[in-house]
Scaffold this active site. Structure first.
Site, PDB file in Angstrom:
ATOM      1  N   SER A   1      12.703  48.965  93.848  1.00 36.54           N
ATOM      2  CA  SER A   1      11.830  50.106  94.481  1.00 36.54           C
ATOM      3  C   SER A   1      10.733  49.975  94.017  1.00 36.54           C
ATOM      4  O   SER A   1      10.317  49.612  92.953  1.00 36.54           O
ATOM      5  CB  SER A   1      12.632  51.221  94.305  1.00 36.54           C
ATOM      6  OG  SER A   1      11.876  52.186  94.221  1.00 36.54           O
TER       7      SER A   1
ATOM      8  N   TYR B   1      16.341  56.765  87.896  1.00 40.42           N
ATOM      9  CA  TYR B   1      16.526  56.103  88.706  1.00 40.42           C
ATOM     10  C   TYR B   1      15.577  54.816  88.915  1.00 40.42           C
ATOM     11  O   TYR B   1      16.254  53.527  88.920  1.00 40.42           O
ATOM     12  CB  TYR B   1      16.260  56.864  90.080  1.00 40.42           C
ATOM     13  CG  TYR B   1      16.176  56.165  91.501  1.00 40.42           C
ATOM     14  CD1 TYR B   1      17.069  55.535  92.126  1.00 40.42           C
ATOM     15  CD2 TYR B   1      14.877  55.709  92.220  1.00 40.42           C
ATOM     16  CE1 TYR B   1      16.907  54.580  93.186  1.00 40.42           C
ATOM     17  CE2 TYR B   1      14.691  54.773  92.980  1.00 40.42           C
ATOM     18  CZ  TYR B   1      15.770  54.378  93.624  1.00 40.42           C
ATOM     19  OH  TYR B   1      15.799  53.521  94.686  1.00 40.42           O
TER      20      TYR B   1
HETATM   21  N1  LIG Z   1      15.256  54.432 101.447  1.00 35.98           N
HETATM   22  C1  LIG Z   1      14.166  54.062 100.626  1.00 35.98           C
HETATM   23  O1  LIG Z   1      12.900  54.644 100.890  1.00 35.98           O
HETATM   24  C2  LIG Z   1      14.128  53.230  99.362  1.00 35.98           C
HETATM   25  C3  LIG Z   1      13.332  52.871  98.813  1.00 35.98           C
HETATM   26  C4  LIG Z   1      13.407  51.896  97.949  1.00 35.98           C
HETATM   27  C5  LIG Z   1      14.430  51.384  97.310  1.00 35.98           C
HETATM   28  N2  LIG Z   1      15.505  51.902  98.080  1.00 35.98           N
HETATM   29  C6  LIG Z   1      16.944  51.136  97.844  1.00 35.98           C
HETATM   30  O2  LIG Z   1      17.490  50.572  99.032  1.00 35.98           O
HETATM   31  C7  LIG Z   1      18.982  50.646  98.969  1.00 35.98           C
HETATM   32  C8  LIG Z   1      19.479  51.297 100.154  1.00 35.98           C
HETATM   33  O3  LIG Z   1      18.747  52.679 100.349  1.00 35.98           O
HETATM   34  P1  LIG Z   1      19.160  53.787 101.358  1.00 35.98           P
HETATM   35  O4  LIG Z   1      17.823  54.596 101.562  1.00 35.98           O
HETATM   36  O5  LIG Z   1      19.622  52.711 102.627  1.00 35.98           O
HETATM   37  O6  LIG Z   1      20.152  54.535 100.701  1.00 35.98           O
HETATM   38  P2  LIG Z   1      21.692  55.186 101.287  1.00 35.98           P
HETATM   39  O7  LIG Z   1      22.219  56.084 100.286  1.00 35.98           O
HETATM   40  O8  LIG Z   1      21.533  55.515 102.763  1.00 35.98           O
HETATM   41  O9  LIG Z   1      22.544  53.845 101.347  1.00 35.98           O
HETATM   42  C9  LIG Z   1      23.016  53.272  99.755  1.00 35.98           C
HETATM   43  C10 LIG Z   1      24.827  53.211 100.367  1.00 35.98           C
HETATM   44  O10 LIG Z   1      25.561  52.765  99.037  1.00 35.98           O
HETATM   45  C11 LIG Z   1      26.634  53.233  99.003  1.00 35.98           C
HETATM   46  N3  LIG Z   1      26.942  53.329  97.729  1.00 35.98           N
HETATM   47  C12 LIG Z   1      26.678  53.970  96.750  1.00 35.98           C
HETATM   48  N4  LIG Z   1      27.304  54.153  95.654  1.00 35.98           N
HETATM   49  C13 LIG Z   1      28.113  52.890  95.833  1.00 35.98           C
HETATM   50  C14 LIG Z   1      29.078  52.365  95.131  1.00 35.98           C
HETATM   51  N5  LIG Z   1      29.475  52.388  93.803  1.00 35.98           N
HETATM   52  N6  LIG Z   1      29.839  51.417  95.823  1.00 35.98           N
HETATM   53  C15 LIG Z   1      29.621  50.893  96.989  1.00 35.98           C
HETATM   54  N7  LIG Z   1      28.863  51.602  97.800  1.00 35.98           N
HETATM   55  C16 LIG Z   1      28.021  52.520  97.183  1.00 35.98           C
HETATM   56  C17 LIG Z   1      26.406  54.593  99.712  1.00 35.98           C
HETATM   57  O11 LIG Z   1      27.628  55.210 100.061  1.00 35.98           O
HETATM   58  C18 LIG Z   1      25.431  54.354 100.768  1.00 35.98           C
HETATM   59  O12 LIG Z   1      26.037  54.227 102.086  1.00 35.98           O
HETATM   60  C19 LIG Z   1      19.111  51.268  97.668  1.00 35.98           C
HETATM   61  O13 LIG Z   1      19.380  50.442  96.661  1.00 35.98           O
HETATM   62  C20 LIG Z   1      17.795  52.106  97.318  1.00 35.98           C
HETATM   63  O14 LIG Z   1      17.704  52.353  95.912  1.00 35.98           O
HETATM   64  C21 LIG Z   1      15.617  52.592  99.219  1.00 35.98           C
END
Ligand SMILES: NC(=O)c1ccc[n+]([C@@H]2O[C@H](COP(=O)([O-])OP(=O)(O)OC[C@H]3O[C@@H](n4cnc5c(N)ncnc54)[C@H](O)[C@@H]3O)[C@@H](O)[C@H]2O)c1
Length: 344
Positions: free
Chosen positions: A152, A177
């Site tokens: 991130s 985070y």
């Molecule tokens: N959306 C953004 O702007 C952004 C930016 C930087 C990094 N990220 C990273 O990208 C990834 C996806 O983010 P997103 O925005 O799609 O978030 P999201 O919350 O929509 O997706 C994450 C998924 O992981 C699942 N999850 C959580 N804990 C879990 C566990 N213990 N076991 C199995 N599944 C689990 C959740 O149910 C969810 O469906 C994450 O790692 C996040 O940190 C996202």
């Protein structure tokens, strides 16, 4: 190829599943439908990602446990398999690795919000770091040599640089985070070095677009402005973000997948952003313009954990992966609004 996508019911994950299915790969999803946001939203993500929206109505009549059982049972195909499991459960994960003959892993599962991480640091540490360590251990055990991990932009903290290149110091995260994501970069480096796993850590910069997480600003603001409700703006509006449209992120992940499959001895950290800095107040103006409606804004103090700005240099992604930024923020916002109005 048999590809494990953890977090495949989430925002980014569901788009990625769609992409890999289109490219004729077998996709195995592990997602525990964490309660951070609504199970129904994630069910809808899954159904859209596998093109089975016709099951929505039938599922809506069931209770939560029944819904998830029904979902995993009725979505199985030769190319898709959903496991409602926690990445922290090493034994269950091991069974999945064994049964599905995983060849490539993309770990997106995580607790993702910045502000909630201040309230639940132990949960963030358990899921984001230990969960990732489980994945790394299983890659080692099952001799899986290719892995992409979601990092991130938050690892940059309040870095003093004008633009964030991958080689600047990221030793000063300002939220739990961010600290978990930084830690995953370090564990990734260890496993890549010792066990010859080719790894790309992608630093995503504020991703937005269709199915965006409901806790994120763009989604929240658009929902509230449409409903004539007040929006809360933390700070004076001068903080800024580099917003990245979901399709550009998916292309970047896919290009990383291709790169890993054609190169050996890889450990890379790569920014995926738009390389355009937009102030919060300007982001709201663009939304107002696209909705043709004024926002009612309440100003509050800046929140702990929030960084002042993010601004990605994407030269490395362009050079190494052939990454392109194809979507202008204004166009991506229009796409999101169209999706939002269709979906809610
Ligand atoms: N959306 C953004 O702007 C952004 C930016 C930087 C990094 N990220 C990273 O990208 C990834 C996806 O983010 P997103 O925005 O799609 O978030 P999201 O919350 O929509 O997706 C994450 C998924 O992981 C699942 N999850 C959580 N804990 C879990 C566990 N213990 N076991 C199995 N599944 C689990 C959740 O149910 C969810 O469906 C994450 O790692 C996040 O940190 C996202």
């Amino acid at each position: 190829m048999n590809i494990l996508i953890t977090g495949g019911a989430g925002f980014i994950g569901s788009h990625l599943v769609e992409k890999f299915l289109k490219e004729k790969h077998k996709v195995i999803v592990v997602d525990n439908f964490d309660s951070f946001y609504s199970t129904d939203v994630k069910i809808s993500n899954v159904l859209e990602s596998i093109n089975k929206v016709e099951l929505k109505e039938e599922i809506s009549k069931l209770n939560n446990d029944e819904k998830l059982n029904f979902l995993s049972e009725n979505t199985k195909t030769n190319n898709y398999r959903l496991y409602v499991e926690d990445i922290c459960n090493l034994e269950k994960l091991k069974e999945i690795f064994k049964n599905e003959k995983i060849e490539f892993v993309i770990n997106l599962a995580a607790l993702a919000g910045v502000r909630p991480s201040l309230l639940r640091p132990f949960d963030y540490e358990r899921v984001n770091i230990k969960g990732f360590l489980n994945i790394l251990e299983l890659c080692k055990e099952f001799k899986i040599k290719k892995l992409i991990q979601a990092s991130s932009s938050s690892v940059y903290g309040n870095a003093k640089a004008d633009i964030f290149t991958e080689d600047i110091r990221v030793d000063f995260p300002i939220s739990p985070y961010a600290a978990t994501k930084k830690s995953c970069e370090e564990f990734g480096s260890v496993y890549s070095h010792i066990y010859d796993i080719d790894i790309i850590q992608l630093r995503f910069f504020t991703v937005y677009g269709e199915r965006q997480r409901p806790d994120l600003a763009i989604h929240k603001f658009i929902k509230k402005i449409i409903a004539d409700e007040e929006i809360t703006l933390y700070g004076d509006g001068n903080t800024s973000r580099d917003y990245t449209y979901i399709k550009d992120i998916i292309n970047g992940i896919y290009k990383s997948f291709k790169y890993l499959n054609t190169h050996q001895n890889i450990y890379e950290i790569i920014n995926l952003g738009s390389s355009r800095e937009i102030k919060l107040i300007d982001m709201i103006k663009i939304i107002e313009d696209k909705l043709n409606k004024k926002a009612k804004i309440r100003f509050e103090n800046k929140q702990a954990g929030d960084v002042d700005k993010t601004f990605a240099c994407v030269d490395k992604a362009k050079k190494l992966l052939g990454y392109e930024v194809n979507t202008k923020f204004e166009d991506g916002i229009e796409n999101f609004i169209r999706w939002y109005k269709r979906s809610f």
